[in-house]
Design an enzyme around this catalytic site. Structure first.
Site, mmCIF file in Angstrom:
data_model
loop_
_atom_site.group_PDB
_atom_site.id
_atom_site.type_symbol
_atom_site.label_atom_id
_atom_site.label_comp_id
_atom_site.label_asym_id
_atom_site.label_seq_id
_atom_site.Cartn_x
_atom_site.Cartn_y
_atom_site.Cartn_z
ATOM 1 N N CYS A 173 6.176 -5.943 4.642
ATOM 2 C CA CYS A 173 5.668 -5.792 3.295
ATOM 3 C C CYS A 173 6.411 -4.302 2.808
ATOM 4 C CB CYS A 173 4.164 -5.638 3.149
ATOM 5 S SG CYS A 173 3.674 -5.028 1.703
ATOM 6 N N CYS A 184 11.372 -6.207 -2.138
ATOM 7 C CA CYS A 184 9.790 -6.906 -1.856
ATOM 8 C C CYS A 184 9.904 -8.096 -1.548
ATOM 9 C CB CYS A 184 9.080 -6.864 -3.477
ATOM 10 S SG CYS A 184 7.843 -7.720 -3.578
HETATM 11 N N1 DGL Z 1 5.632 -8.571 -0.637
HETATM 12 C C1 DGL Z 1 5.146 -7.267 -0.609
HETATM 13 C C2 DGL Z 1 6.027 -6.250 -0.767
HETATM 14 O O1 DGL Z 1 7.233 -6.325 0.064
HETATM 15 C C3 DGL Z 1 3.673 -6.782 -1.446
HETATM 16 C C4 DGL Z 1 3.896 -7.042 -2.798
HETATM 17 C C5 DGL Z 1 2.522 -6.962 -3.281
HETATM 18 O O2 DGL Z 1 1.567 -7.168 -2.860
HETATM 19 O O3 DGL Z 1 2.321 -6.207 -4.758
HETATM 20 O O4 DGL Z 1 5.961 -5.165 -1.411
#
Ligand code: DGL
Length: 275
Positions: free
Chosen positions: A75, A193
């Site tokens: 993440c 993301c």
């Molecule tokens: N997929 C995650 C990231 O890479 C989190 C996205 C989120 O929950 O806002 O930031």
């Protein structure tokens, strides 16, 4: 016979980290994996940094307690805001000795620095990731001549979590987000993301042929392959039974459907857990 399991753990606020898991399963299929999606509390991207830290600690503790020997924070938001805090906290914890925590920002930063020819890089991510400035700082640490242009795209994660990312509404929002960045004439764009690769084709289409938009999961997986080669003392801790465990804090059926429909993961069973 009892086999001791030391898995590679991954976690994300929801489905996004599956875009990292997928290439990992292709490149390193022999290991055992445990994936935790905190879907019930997604998105992390617009929460306070304190909350993201707390949620990340809970996820890491859960994964360590359930057989992970190495946790990849799949993440960007958790990595960008909290990776140092998490590494320091658990490095000092005597109950967690030998275990490792890695993030996703560093390999993507290295990719950007190695691949830009015009020294202009664009970054897209959640509000927290962009506000943390971590891509900017890390890129400039490696090459201070590189200019970094960033854009947060806060509406994309909710669309993706709802499995609405193929709808025209999602594409038109993305186009709006990218308008400014497109005018900056960068030649590398980092999808900062893990959810965004689910719209990779749209990013590529709007940014045009001259901009390299790598699949972040591929970049991160290559860097884990390299890391394990350089650290045989960690590699030898990992069990190799080809086991996969999928956990979510929300609806198990939806998780299974999403992973199989969007990433062809062939998921059989998903367990709902509470952190
Ligand atoms: N997929 C995650 C990231 O890479 C989190 C996205 C989120 O929950 O806002 O930031």
């Amino acid at each position: 016979m009892f086999t001791e399991i030391s898995m590679i753990g991954l976690f994300d606020s929801g489905y996004g980290g599956l875009t990292v898991l997928k290439p990992l399963l292709e490149k390193l299929p022999q290991y055992d994996y445990i994936y935790l999606g905190d879907n019930a509390r997604a998105p992390y991207g617009s929460r306070t940094v304190e909350t993201v830290k707390k949620y990340s600690e809970q996820a890491i503790e859960y994964l360590f307690a359930h057989g992970a020997a190495l946790v990849l924070v799949a993440c960007n938001t958790a990595t960008a805001t909290s990776i140092r805090h998490l590494q320091q906290k658990y490095l000092r914890d005597p109950n967690i000795n030998d275990k490792k925590i890695l993030g996703v920002v560093k390999p993507l930063v290295e990719f950007a620095v190695q691949n830009t020819r015009c020294n202009r890089v664009s970054i897209v991510g959640t509000k927290n990731t962009i506000l943390s400035n971590s891509y900017d700082i890390e890129i400039k640490n490696l090459n201070s001549n590189i200019e970094v242009f960033s854009q947060s795209c806060p509406l994309l994660v909710p669309f993706i979590e709802e499995n609405w990312h193929k709808k025209p509404e999602a594409k038109s929002i993305l186009k709006k987000y990218l308008r400014q960045l497109k005018s900056k004439n960068t030649d590398v764009m980092i999808l900062g993301c893990t959810h965004y690769p689910l719209m990779h084709r749209d990013f590529v289409r709007y940014m045009g042929k001259k901009v390299k938009v790598p699949h972040p999961g591929e970049v991160v997986a290559d860097s884990l392959v390299d890391y394990l080669e350089r650290h045989p003392e960690i590699e030898k801790l990992l069990s190799q039974n080809g086991k996969r465990e999928y956990l979510t804090t929300d609806c198990a059926d939806r998780f299974k459907e999403f992973g199989n429909q969007n990433l062809s993961l062939g998921i059989d069973t998903v367990k709902k857990v509470q952190l």
